[in-house]
Design an enzyme around this catalytic site. Structure first.
Site, PDB file in Angstrom:
ATOM      1  N   SER A  50       0.826  -1.193   0.000  1.00  0.00           N
ATOM      2  CA  SER A  50       0.000   0.000   0.000  1.00  0.00           C
ATOM      3  C   SER A  50       0.867   1.253   0.000  1.00  0.00           C
ATOM      4  CB  SER A  50      -0.962  -0.037   1.198  1.00  0.00           C
ATOM      5  OG  SER A  50      -1.941   0.959   1.104  1.00  0.00           O
ATOM      6  N   ASP A 149      -9.630  -3.825  -5.353  1.00  0.00           N
ATOM      7  CA  ASP A 149      -8.844  -2.780  -4.709  1.00  0.00           C
ATOM      8  C   ASP A 149      -8.916  -1.523  -5.577  1.00  0.00           C
ATOM      9  OD1 ASP A 149      -6.980  -1.114  -3.538  1.00  0.00           O
ATOM     10  OD2 ASP A 149      -5.369  -2.595  -3.512  1.00  0.00           O
ATOM     11  N   HIS A 179      -8.089  -4.779  -0.871  1.00  0.00           N
ATOM     12  CA  HIS A 179      -6.931  -4.082  -0.328  1.00  0.00           C
ATOM     13  C   HIS A 179      -6.652  -4.538   1.109  1.00  0.00           C
ATOM     14  CE1 HIS A 179      -4.067  -0.693  -0.429  1.00  0.00           C
ATOM     15  NE2 HIS A 179      -4.318  -0.601   0.864  1.00  0.00           N
TER      16      HIS A 179
END
Length: 212
Positions: A50, A149, A179
């Site tokens: 991320s 995501d 995610h």
């Protein structure tokens, strides 16, 4: 296998460029102290999920541009790389777990130092690696994305550009994942995602797998 982790300064109290500069400094320190740490300076990679994927990509760009030591590879899992937020996955995935497309503007505003800068013409590629015009000469990359995501499409586009720039790149999209779902134990698809991550890191760092 040794994993060196260091805390970087966090936004919004410390916006860009604090975090990537801290991460780059930690990478240089690790290389310079490799002998004391008992590691091979030629087998040091950068990795992150991320926002961490953003920082790993940024450190790779910094290392190339500043002419210093270069990571042996970059592991980018569900990375956030583009502040422009103009992909179909961001527009479409508005009710996904952990993070939605509508959450991302405020995240980028915090990181860039306040509203009004995101999407503008002066964003550094060290803040948003997708802004880099030239991706040649970067270390080999592994890019992992999740089907549901909001960051999916920008990560795929970044991987494609790496390939087009001649960077050895692996791209894996895991279906039915979202995610951060790799952190949830149990589902077999999450187990596959994590097992592949270990295998990829071992391969790029040239670590012999231990017998079961």
């Amino acid at each position: 296998m040794r994993r060196c982790r260091a805390r970087h300064r966090l936004a919004p109290e410390n916006p860009f460029p604090a975090a990537p500069e801290d991460c780059y400094a930690a990478f240089l320190w690790t290389v310079e102290n490799a002998a004391e740490l008992g590691i091979d300076p030629e087998r040091i990679g950068v990795a992150g999920d991320s926002a961490g994927g953003n920082l790993a990509a940024s450190v790779s760009l910094m290392a190339r541009d500043r002419g210093g030591p270069t990571p042996c590879f970059q592991f980018l899992r569900i990375p956030a790389v583009d502040d422009r937020l103009d992909t179909p996955s961001i527009a479409e995935l508005t009710d996904t777990p952990i993070i939605t497309g509508s959450d991302l503007p405020i995240v980028w505003d915090f990181y860039l130092g306040g509203p009004g800068r995101r999407g503008g013409p002066d964003i550094s590629p060290y803040a948003a690696p997708a802004r880099a015009e030239d991706l040649t000469g970067l270390p080999p990359a592994y890019v992992c994305v999740s089907e549901f995501d909001p960051l999916r499409d920008e990560a795929i586009a970044y991987a494609q550009r790496l390939v087009q720039a001649g960077v050895p790149t692996e791209l894996h999209l895991f279906p039915r994942t979202f995610h951060g779902s790799a952190a949830i134990p149990g589902p077999k698809i999450n187990q596959r995602m994590n097992a592949e991550a270990i295998t990829v890191i071992q391969r790029y760092l040239q670590i012999e797998q231990q017998p079961q």
